[in-house]
Design a protein around this motif. Sequence first.
Motif, PDB file in Angstrom:
ATOM      1  N   LEU A 386      56.374  79.688  20.277  1.00 30.79           N
ATOM      2  CA  LEU A 386      57.749  79.658  19.970  1.00 30.79           C
ATOM      3  C   LEU A 386      58.633  79.773  21.280  1.00 30.79           C
ATOM      4  N   ASN A 387      59.689  79.199  21.553  1.00 32.00           N
ATOM      5  CA  ASN A 387      60.334  79.481  22.790  1.00 32.00           C
ATOM      6  C   ASN A 387      61.440  80.494  21.996  1.00 32.00           C
ATOM      7  N   VAL A 388      61.630  81.427  22.827  1.00 27.49           N
ATOM      8  CA  VAL A 388      62.589  82.745  22.430  1.00 27.49           C
ATOM      9  C   VAL A 388      63.774  82.593  22.983  1.00 27.49           C
ATOM     10  N   GLU A 389      64.740  82.325  22.126  1.00 22.86           N
ATOM     11  CA  GLU A 389      66.150  82.384  22.529  1.00 22.86           C
ATOM     12  C   GLU A 389      66.932  83.734  22.230  1.00 22.86           C
ATOM     13  N   ASN A 390      67.131  84.531  23.290  1.00 20.60           N
ATOM     14  CA  ASN A 390      67.499  85.941  23.360  1.00 20.60           C
ATOM     15  C   ASN A 390      68.929  86.089  22.671  1.00 20.60           C
ATOM     16  N   GLY A 391      68.912  87.001  21.831  1.00 11.93           N
ATOM     17  CA  GLY A 391      70.236  87.272  21.343  1.00 11.93           C
ATOM     18  C   GLY A 391      70.723  86.222  20.211  1.00 11.93           C
TER      19      GLY A 391
END
Length: 405
Positions: A386-391
Amino acid sequence: MTMFWIAVAVMAVLAAFLVGWPWLGKRFNSTVDVQGLNVALTRQRLDEMRREVSEGLIEAKDLATAEQELKLALAVEQQGQHLSGSASGSQWVLIIGLVLAVIVSAVSYWKANEIQSLQDWQTANSQLAELGRRVVVEADPSVTVEELQRFALALRTKLNAEPNAPEGWLLLGRLYASLSRLDSAIEAYEKSLSLEPERGGTLLSLSQALVMVGSDESLQRAKQILTKLQLREPDNQSSLGLLAITASQLGDKPLAIKSWKALGAMLPADDPMQVSIQQRIDELSEGAGTRLLVQVSISDALQGQLPEQGYLIVFARSSDGSMKMPAAVIRQPLASLPVEIELSDTNAMLPNYNLSSLTQAQVVARISLDANVETAPGELQGEIQLNVENGTLMRAEILIDKELN
């Protein structure tokens, strides 16, 4: 070890001698050609019988019958000698069987008595001083996992002979913890504490191992130890930070916030940790930050392998393998599937390593008989990258579709 192989060789030679002696003795005694002697005696008897016929001692009609009986007796005797000779060929079968028996016995002894493990133990003991210097004194970063294992083995042997050494048990526990042998580490810490109950470093190390295990029972125990340690050593920043993490894992937000704030007050205002601490406080206070909703389901093929009682463990960690420890983890009793689980920064195990600190994550859903994150054969698992999208609030689906070996 040399004496063992000498003893095996002597026993093998003795056994071969005892088994082969009857055949050897028979060979030494067989100096007469038995078959040739029988033929000569038969011919002599036939000549005598013909002479007796010529002298009128026996009738001619009886000569043919007597000759037939003598020839038949000679044939039977020769057949017996042939069978005896064939039986002598079985000596080789017996000898080969004896050799195989010795080999099998030696291999069985090797396996049953773990001679290789004994050799490893002897090697570890001989390297105890050198490994102790490299690991403890120099903190040599080139020390390998195999060397740590040998050091732990040698140290455990020494402690078995000299058990009244709290510092030794503490060191052994830290070695086991570095090798991810958490149960052994906890046992070693407890032995150290039985000798020196108030040692703060041992209490902290035990708490760290309990938090790493991560079950509700171990977290509750870690919380009790850290709370007592804080009362005794209120300025201990390490125990305060670990208490905050433990409280977060247990969902005790008031204690977690209180602990983070106390830790922040101890640190200088320009300390880099202040940002992470404040982020943790905000997440606990408002429920904001990076969040991941994971829908967990199981394949039809594995539906019948669900345990009646177990745990569902869902965790996220760095996908590049740089950190094996989860950045966020949830453990809960196994219920019906599918189920939705939320991971967030509040589920982190370290203050500066959480879901928001990742750019790419490996998200794993595992069904286990216990709450330990470490894998075990027979556990069921599924995972995604998974690509993490911060916030942000992210969503993902994981299908549990394989059994671990």
